[in-house]
Design an enzyme around this catalytic site. Structure first.
Site, mmCIF file in Angstrom:
data_model
loop_
_atom_site.group_PDB
_atom_site.id
_atom_site.type_symbol
_atom_site.label_atom_id
_atom_site.label_comp_id
_atom_site.label_asym_id
_atom_site.label_seq_id
_atom_site.Cartn_x
_atom_site.Cartn_y
_atom_site.Cartn_z
ATOM 1 N N HIS B 266 -32.301 52.459 7.149
ATOM 2 C CA HIS B 266 -33.022 53.663 6.421
ATOM 3 C C HIS B 266 -33.399 53.442 5.216
ATOM 4 C CE1 HIS B 266 -33.065 58.219 5.969
ATOM 5 N NE2 HIS B 266 -32.843 57.827 4.584
ATOM 6 N N GLU B 267 -32.734 52.819 4.324
ATOM 7 C CA GLU B 267 -33.218 52.418 3.058
ATOM 8 C C GLU B 267 -34.207 51.500 2.866
ATOM 9 O OE1 GLU B 267 -32.446 54.518 0.725
ATOM 10 O OE2 GLU B 267 -30.722 55.418 1.684
ATOM 11 N N HIS B 270 -37.592 53.078 3.557
ATOM 12 C CA HIS B 270 -37.918 53.743 2.419
ATOM 13 C C HIS B 270 -38.701 52.538 1.560
ATOM 14 C CE1 HIS B 270 -36.633 57.789 2.395
ATOM 15 N NE2 HIS B 270 -35.490 57.616 2.605
ATOM 16 N N GLU B 297 -39.232 60.070 4.170
ATOM 17 C CA GLU B 297 -38.306 60.076 4.882
ATOM 18 C C GLU B 297 -38.898 59.648 6.611
ATOM 19 O OE1 GLU B 297 -35.360 60.899 3.891
ATOM 20 O OE2 GLU B 297 -34.083 61.259 5.674
#
Lengths: 503, 503
Positions: B266-267, B270, B297
């Site tokens: 997830h990070e 980003h 997101e």
């Protein structure tokens, strides 16, 4: 009125220092965790910050406030908080505003290029190719000294950048005496009947265990990890980031115990000074800052040498080291270990030098750079002068420039006047430690019991807490009752090495 | 003339952004390595920087430059670099200068206090005691919306802070449709014949091996560790520090594989967005920044879910995971592992929610906070409204406020308008991924071969590179040819869960 001016000045100073502390943070990160590709942008961040810091600190507003305060009642008692803050700020302000912008730019440009040239000339042992750069730096540094102004000789103005208020003539004689004594000491060591077995500390020492041992030692001497950190860098340093945040770094050699262990104690010594200053009340002002590089070095060297290389310290820590580094130390006697960590071997490289020869490296450099500034030595003669003196002091022929006059970055970086602070630190360290022992005659017993906090508090109460209340030469008088002297350091070394080497 | 004005504007913006990046650096350090006692001073550093940033960005000089540029030729082609930079800077400048100082101060004060109250009220499940604070925040947030101004309803003004240009009415219907579909999906899952064995991912997973696996995955999807880092924090985040420096964090649970693994993906998602933006040329200007939180997101969720929770991804990575976590995974079949990481269980806490129920948590919050802003819902009714809707959407009775309306920090922190960006991200993510699949029909085969860089480049070329050229709603149209829609996400979920749960 001057109440308000003083309050305004403090507000301004705190802003400047808070901004500087942001730059320190970015500098710490640059050397510890920053990803490789971040370096170009990091330079832009730091350049923006340093521009803003310079602009804020040299603003006419600060000059006006200082002008008003310089004749106020605040400066009557010259050791009052207010007087100290006004005096030292005025001193810094004068220095910051005296250099013409063109000279600053030219110095930045030349030293940036010179450092690049230095790297390649050192690799090729090519003093000749480095000479034009050395000449340029010497010339610009002379101009800097002239712009600052001085009473006796240009070197005073340069030394003052690192050791405010120190006078060259005061250190020259002390340094010459120290040099003579060290040459004699070295001769005794060379001809001594006993020799330490240095291989003991050159066995396998697991890096992770070294970290744990180093952190335990730092913790034991008072470096609190709730207000500090230890990380890894190529070139170890200490950075006092602000109230409640002091960081040190080290590097580990898996085949030598000394490097990281004494490196950590050294940097933790710097760290304890930063932690001992009353930043809670004085951060951002001279009362909340260390008084000189020499005094800073006295703190790091005391913990590294007077404490870390003492028998008493190891009476407490050696059993722990033996448990931790079992296979390397289980068959070793304390006395042999103690001798090994205090081994003396004249060698070419300053940063690898032992406690006894380290100052000889410094004194040689001091003599040369002072000569460059008075004009008695020409840049072209630096290599010959270096090699000649090295033979005289160390008894060794320099085999190549990388082992001689091209080994240090300092001159290419324009840091002329910086070297003496290392030896001043060692001298102060011995003087302070003598006084601490006089105040606490059971200090060896304290160390043997693993109690290092009494010394830590003694240093805090007698030295750290003053911030810049006293300049270094005054501080040593206030603390010890004596002025700068080579004798305590020489006596300490003769005693220690006499026992170890049996002379 | 406007050439010079534009150049001046860019210089000003870059200074503001460089200063902001220094604050980001300090923020990163605060959450990763800063010693405990450094927090008070860190707050002072950040407060000084944010004050300087605000002052620089809202200076009349920037207003004048924008005024001149707003009627220049630069803005003729509204997707040109110059037009984008002028338009988005004007938008930010207007918002930054519209809020009265008193309101900003009051909001800061009240939300700081409210967050403290929230912590203790949550611990005591005491909505009643929190109510007065919620009322204050709601009232001040309404004032904020009024000060910003809006076309249709106050919520527009708030949403715009995180999703510039988004209109509430555009998302309301999409969200309502999504909610209905998710409730139906959840019913199907509850009644499904097959159930994943979730215990597979709740075995012992060595933290150090999790780090190594997580870094390999991040590296494989294109997160370069020469321009990024992965560290540990309590609350994971990604921080784009500037050109060449993007950092992500995670936290490890030694008894669950999912948390850190999908957290890192997830990070890293980003992070890839930050790395994909052309900061080399546009850093510090809108063209060098992400376009909205929703688009941000969409990138993190695509790598976490569409990629990280896909069968094709694990066809490549599962054998590696089995070798690394031998004792926990050697007896596990790929299909069972795949089902376990996609397990769906309705639960109370948003941040622990699975992919299928996550958006229901968001939609509930969106409905309530929008109602608070229109006035249709009173703060006093929030708990009842929450619990009633929760029962309807999740089929669960809320047992205590900490599991209900007091679980999130957002409202006490004044972050009303933020929640929808999570669901917008999930919707965009499905839309973008559909288009990527249409452009690269062999994408599953790519993943099975361990090739994730084609997707990474597709995202860079189609999304990242635009910076703020397009606002989110426009960007999705430019990239996919369609406007915001709930259908791709719902179709993707029905297909995936249909296979796993056998309905």
């Amino acid at each position: 009125m001057s109440q308000k001016a003083y309050a305004d000045l403090i507000t301004q100073l705190k802003e400047v220092s808070t901004l500087s502390s942001c730059a320190s943070m970015l500098g710490w990160d640059e050397r510890t965790y920053m990803p490789k590709k971040g370096s170009k942008f990091r330079a832009e961040q730091l350049s923006l910050l340093s521009g803003m810091i310079h602009e804020k600190f040299t603003s006419p507003k600060i000059g006006d406030l200082l002008g008003e305060l310089g004749s106020s009642d605040f400066v009557k008692d010259d050791t009052s908080v207010e007087a100290v803050n006004i005096r030292e700020t005025q001193h810094q302000y004068d220095k910051s505003t005296k250099l013409p912008n063109d000279l600053v730019k030219e110095l930045t440009k030349v030293t940036t290029l010179a450092q690049g040239e230095w790297v390649s000339c050192r690799a090729k042992n090519d003093f000749k190719s480095f000479l034009p750069w050395l000449e340029k730096v010497v010339d610009l540094t002379k101009q800097k000294a002239e712009a600052y102004g001085y009473e006796n000789e240009p070197y005073d103005a340069l030394l003052d950048d690192y050791e405010p208020g120190a006078k060259t003539e005061e250190v020259v004689e002390v340094f010459a005496n120290l040099r003579n004594e060290l040459v004699i000491l070295l001769d005794k060591i060379k001809g001594a009947p006993k020799k330490p077995d240095v291989s003991i500390v050159e066995r396998a020492y697991d890096v992770e265990l070294q970290r744990i041992f180093g952190e335990s030692v730092a913790q034991a001497i008072g470096f609190g990890f709730d207000e500090g950190r230890l990380d890894v860098t190529t070139h170890p340093f200490c950075s006092g980031m602000g109230p409640g945040d002091t960081r040190i770094t080290t590097r580990y050699n898996p085949n030598r115990l000394n490097d990281a262990l004494f490196g950590i104690m050294h940097e933790a010594g710097h760290g304890l000074y930063e932690m001992g200053i009353d930043k809670e009340n004085h951060f951002g002002t001279p009362m909340g800052e260390s008084t000189s590089l020499g005094i800073h070095e006295s703190q790091s060297r005391m913990w590294e040498n007077q404490v870390g290389r003492s028998k008493a310290f190891w009476k407490y820590f050696f059993p722990q080291a033996q448990r931790l580094f079992k296979s390397s130390l289980e068959d070793v006697e304390l006395d042999d270990f103690y001798a090994a960590i205090n081994n003396v071997t004249p060698s070419y490289i300053r940063v690898e030098a032992d406690e006894a020869t380290y100052n000889l490296h410094i004194l040689l450099r001091f003599e040369l750079e002072r000569g460059l500034m008075t004009g008695e030595i020409k840049a072209a003669d630096v290599r010959d002068q270096w090699n000649e003196r090295f033979k005289k002091y160390f008894g060794l022929e320099v085999d190549k420039d990388a082992n001689g006059c091209l080994q240090d970055v300092h001159w290419s970086a324009g840091l002329i006047g910086y070297f003496p602070t290392y030896t001043l630190g060692n001298l102060y360290s011995a003087q302070f430690f003598n006084k601490a022992k006089a105040d606490m005659p059971d200090i060896d017993q304290q160390f043997e019991n693993g109690d290092f906090l009494k010394l830590r508090h003694w240093l805090k109460d007698n030295i750290h807490i003053h911030g810049q209340r006293y300049r270094a030469t005054k501080l040593v008088e206030v603390v010890t009752g004596e002025s700068l002297s080579y004798k305590p350091l020489v006596a300490y070394m003769n005693k220690k090495y006499g026992e170890i080497y049996g002379f």
